[in-house]
Design an enzyme around this catalytic site. Structure first.
Site, mmCIF file in Angstrom:
data_model
loop_
_atom_site.group_PDB
_atom_site.id
_atom_site.type_symbol
_atom_site.label_atom_id
_atom_site.label_comp_id
_atom_site.label_asym_id
_atom_site.label_seq_id
_atom_site.Cartn_x
_atom_site.Cartn_y
_atom_site.Cartn_z
ATOM 1 N N ALA A 131 0.804 -1.220 0.000
ATOM 2 C CA ALA A 131 0.000 0.000 0.000
ATOM 3 C C ALA A 131 0.844 1.281 0.000
ATOM 4 C CB ALA A 131 -0.932 -0.017 1.209
ATOM 5 N N ASN A 140 2.639 1.823 -3.244
ATOM 6 C CA ASN A 140 1.717 2.248 -4.307
ATOM 7 C C ASN A 140 1.475 3.761 -4.243
ATOM 8 O OD1 ASN A 140 1.435 -0.418 -5.071
ATOM 9 N ND2 ASN A 140 -0.484 -0.733 -3.967
ATOM 10 N N ASP A 145 -5.113 3.079 -2.766
ATOM 11 C CA ASP A 145 -3.793 3.723 -2.697
ATOM 12 C C ASP A 145 -3.672 4.778 -3.796
ATOM 13 O OD1 ASP A 145 -3.299 1.760 -0.769
ATOM 14 O OD2 ASP A 145 -2.490 0.391 -2.282
#
Ligand code: KDG
Length: 335
Positions: free
Chosen positions: A56, A59, A279
């Site tokens: 996450a 990203n 994200d």
């Protein structure tokens, strides 16, 4: 198809004018190598995979880099081939990897994506005992944090292990105390060290969070409330954050910044897979807020970036570049 590492770099992205060592965002979290199947169906029937990068916090940094932002990552990867792949991929787009420790004993986290019917995908993790699970307060340096205007982490990192939870807590406290804008996305999932105690482990962290970027269910679990996105956003502010975005998938997003409240519809997309969309939303939203955009405009940027990410199977590959996003922003505001 995934792009080659060097294509991740946006030629239009420029950091001209910023002090050389200044960062827009420092993130703390686990990078994962992701193996994307070349076809749908159970993994036992998939002969080929394409390697990509995920996680996450990564990203978000990769999305912000596409828009000209400069980020830094605090993490651990294995001193293995995948660890080198992660570091080289991040460096290729200008993300600072000076705080990425390479662990000789623990491997880089890995996961496989399985695509079931109707494009629903399922992650299959090989991350227990990964290098990032050994994150600890020893890796949190105030002198590094203060190079950035903002800090971001997620509940994934907070729930990886007891020492990673301590690191998240220390980093959020230090960043908050030193005036960085702190962003937190709960990103709750099963199967991590702390997943079963998510509420108990995450609630106390929220008092050091300025901006909460979470899902409806996550906000409900953390606040113990149910109700409209407006009610949930207000309930989250009582736990600490002054600005709250409730991400609602295909129902859009709702934002509240203490003064203004705004709802953004989800945008149409050629849908392939939703992993990474949250994200992508965060990267667009944070970039626009950092550049002075009003809540409404930042929510629109977030919705466009999130929808764009849904159009490819990878976590961020179809995240827009600066020029594409400007066109999409004017199209979206015209409707
Ligand atoms: O938000 C997408 C990420 O969560 C994904 O890239 C990796 O599932 C993941 C995890 O648990 O880190």
């Amino acid at each position: 198809m995934l792009r080659h590492t060097t294509d991740y770099c946006d030629p239009m992205a420029t950091n001209a004018g910023k002090p050389l060592d200044a960062l827009d965002l420092i993130a703390l979290g686990e990078p994962l190598v992701v193996m994307l199947p070349d076809r749908s169906g159970p993994l036992r029937a998939v002969p080929r995979f394409e390697r990509g990068i995920a996680g996450a916090e990564c990203n978000v940094l990769l999305g912000m880099a596409r828009l000209g932002g400069r980020g830094g990552l605090i993490t651990r990867v294995g001193s293995d081939e995948f660890g080198h792949f992660v570091v080289e991929t991040l460096r290729a787009v200008g993300i600072d990897t000076s705080r990425v420790e390479m662990d000789r004993r623990r491997p880089t986290g890995l996961y496989f994506r399985e695509i079931a019917a109707l494009n629903h995908s399922r992650p299959i993790y090989y991350r227990a005992g990964s290098a990032a699970a050994a994150l600890s307060v020893d890796q949190i340096e105030v002198a590094y944090l203060v190079r950035a205007r903002a800090f971001l982490t997620t509940g994934i990192t907070a729930l990886l292990s007891a020492s990673a939870h301590d690191a998240v807590c220390a980093a959020l406290m230090a960043a908050h105390e030193h005036g960085l804008t702190t962003y937190f996305d709960p990103n709750l999932r099963n199967g991590l060290w702390g997943s079963a105690r998510a509420r108990q482990l995450i609630r106390p962290l929220l008092r050091y969070v300025d901006v909460f970027l979470g899902g409806e269910d996550e906000a409900a679990l953390l606040t113990g409330r149910n109700g409209s996105p407006e009610k949930l956003a207000t309930a989250v502010t009582r736990l600490g954050p002054r600005e709250v975005v409730i991400k609602r998938g295909s129902a859009g997003a709702h934002g509240f910044d203490g003064d203004t409240s705004h709802s953004q519809a989800a945008l149409p997309t050629v849908f392939k897979d939703a992993v990474g969309a949250g994200d992508g939303f965060n990267a667009g939203y944070i970039t626009f807020r950092q550049r002075g955009a009003a809540l409404e405009e930042a929510l629109r940027a977030g919705a466009i970036c999130g929808a764009s990410v849904c159009s490819s199977i990878g976590d961020f590959e179809s995240f827009p570049r600066t020029d594409d996003l400007s066109v999409l922003m004017s199209d979206a505001s015209a409707h």
